[in-house]
Design a protein around this motif. Structure first.
Motif, short mmCIF file in Angstrom:
data_model
loop_
_atom_site.label_atom_id
_atom_site.label_comp_id
_atom_site.label_asym_id
_atom_site.label_seq_id
_atom_site.Cartn_x
_atom_site.Cartn_y
_atom_site.Cartn_z
N ASP A 104 0.82 -1.21 0.00
CA ASP A 104 0.00 0.00 0.00
C ASP A 104 0.85 1.26 0.00
OD1 ASP A 104 -2.72 -1.29 0.45
OD2 ASP A 104 -1.56 -2.10 2.13
N ALA A 105 2.09 1.13 0.45
CA ALA A 105 3.01 2.28 0.48
C ALA A 105 4.42 1.77 0.28
CB ALA A 105 2.89 3.02 1.81
N TYR A 106 5.27 2.64 -0.25
CA TYR A 106 6.64 2.27 -0.60
C TYR A 106 7.54 3.42 -0.17
CZ TYR A 106 10.30 0.03 -3.42
OH TYR A 106 11.44 -0.62 -3.85
N CYS A 107 8.51 3.13 0.70
CA CYS A 107 9.33 4.20 1.27
C CYS A 107 10.79 3.78 1.33
CB CYS A 107 8.83 4.54 2.67
SG CYS A 107 9.46 6.08 3.35
N LEU A 108 11.68 4.69 1.01
CA LEU A 108 13.12 4.42 1.08
C LEU A 108 13.61 4.56 2.52
CD1 LEU A 108 14.45 6.32 -2.06
CD2 LEU A 108 14.15 3.87 -1.80
N LYS A 109 14.56 3.69 2.90
CA LYS A 109 15.14 3.77 4.24
C LYS A 109 15.91 5.07 4.43
CE LYS A 109 15.62 -1.14 5.32
NZ LYS A 109 16.57 -2.23 5.66
N SER A 110 16.41 5.61 3.34
CA SER A 110 17.19 6.85 3.43
C SER A 110 16.33 8.09 3.63
CB SER A 110 18.04 7.02 2.17
OG SER A 110 17.21 7.08 1.02
N ALA A 111 15.02 7.93 3.51
CA ALA A 111 14.11 9.07 3.65
C ALA A 111 14.08 9.54 5.10
CB ALA A 111 12.71 8.70 3.19
N GLN A 112 13.74 10.79 5.29
CA GLN A 112 13.57 11.30 6.65
C GLN A 112 12.40 10.60 7.31
OE1 GLN A 112 13.29 15.55 6.64
NE2 GLN A 112 15.36 15.86 5.86
N SER A 113 12.46 10.52 8.64
CA SER A 113 11.43 9.79 9.37
C SER A 113 10.04 10.36 9.13
CB SER A 113 11.74 9.80 10.87
OG SER A 113 11.78 11.12 11.38
N ASP A 114 9.95 11.65 8.83
CA ASP A 114 8.64 12.26 8.57
C ASP A 114 7.95 11.59 7.39
OD1 ASP A 114 9.01 13.96 10.65
OD2 ASP A 114 9.40 15.74 9.45
N LEU A 115 8.73 11.20 6.37
CA LEU A 115 8.14 10.56 5.20
C LEU A 115 7.65 9.16 5.53
CD1 LEU A 115 10.44 11.65 2.23
CD2 LEU A 115 8.22 12.56 2.91
N LEU A 116 8.39 8.43 6.36
CA LEU A 116 7.93 7.11 6.77
C LEU A 116 6.64 7.22 7.58
CD1 LEU A 116 8.15 4.07 7.19
CD2 LEU A 116 9.67 4.52 9.13
N LEU A 117 6.58 8.18 8.48
CA LEU A 117 5.37 8.37 9.27
C LEU A 117 4.20 8.75 8.37
CD1 LEU A 117 6.93 10.39 12.23
CD2 LEU A 117 6.37 7.95 12.19
#
Length: 211
Positions: A104-117
């Motif tokens: 449902d969602a795809y996020c890079l580990k290098s992204a800031q935590s705000d994007l993961l949240l």
């Protein structure tokens, strides 16, 4: 006054350091809570059988069954659980494989935590989320599709339901045909798309702009 319960999150990540960081970032939020953890896909599926979970955050590079297969199994066994795929790589094939597997969602580990949240909250709310750094893969697939589809209208119906994670039996019930008829359609579309299996067929269809 009653307060909404936090979104319950399962972390499936084999690296303890990364898992600790994810847990810390998530648990700082009042509306999110890591309630279970696993170090592999197999362990994650076992945890799901014992715990109520709203969102699973899954590392794509798990040992044993990888994150994409884990996602597929989660969607098959616990369709209400939303899946956020986490990866260290910006790879086109991984993006499409994850989407085909039901992420449902795809996020890079290098992204800031705000994007993961943001990804977790979007998934929990029933929306989709793509990390801005990988969104161009999907947009590229939409903007530059291959020529006309080699599939018949009924084969396209079957393919769309495969991409939704449905089994042959479920597809047969949805389309009002026999399971054997669905199997024939699946065999035909695998040949036409030159795909080895159902997941690869969905990935290739996404890459060609057919879905």
């Amino acid at each position: 006054m009653t307060f909404a319960s936090p979104t319950r999150i399962l972390l499936i990540e084999d690296h303890a350091f990364t898992r600790d960081g994810l847990r810390a970032a998530i648990n700082l939020e009042t509306d999110l809570r890591v309630t279970a953890e696993a170090r592999s896909g197999e362990e994650g599926l076992e945890v799901l059988a014992r715990h109520e979970v709203d969102v699973a955050v899954v590392d794509i590079g798990l040992p044993g069954i990888d994150g994409i297969q884990t996602c597929t199994e989660i969607k098959r066994g616990w369709p209400a659980v939303r899946v956020v795929m986490l990866t260290a790589h910006d790879l086109r094939d991984e993006v499409f494989a994850a989407l085909a597997g039901g992420a449902d969602a795809y996020c890079l580990k290098s992204a800031q935590s705000d994007l993961l949240l943001l990804a977790i909250r979007a998934a929990a709310a029933g929306s989709a989320y793509l990390d801005p750094q990988v969104a161009h893969h999907v947009l590229g697939g939409i903007r530059a599709p291959d020529t006309a589809s080699p599939l018949t209208a009924r084969e396209m119906d079957v393919l769309r339901l495969i991409a939704d994670g449905m089994s042959n039996k479920d597809i047969a019930l949805r389309l009002g045909v026999s399971v054997s008829t669905v199997k024939l359609h699946v065999q035909d579309l695998l040949v036409k798309l030159q795909a080895a299996d159902r997941t690869q067929a969905a990935v290739k269809a996404l890459r060609r702009g057919l879905l």
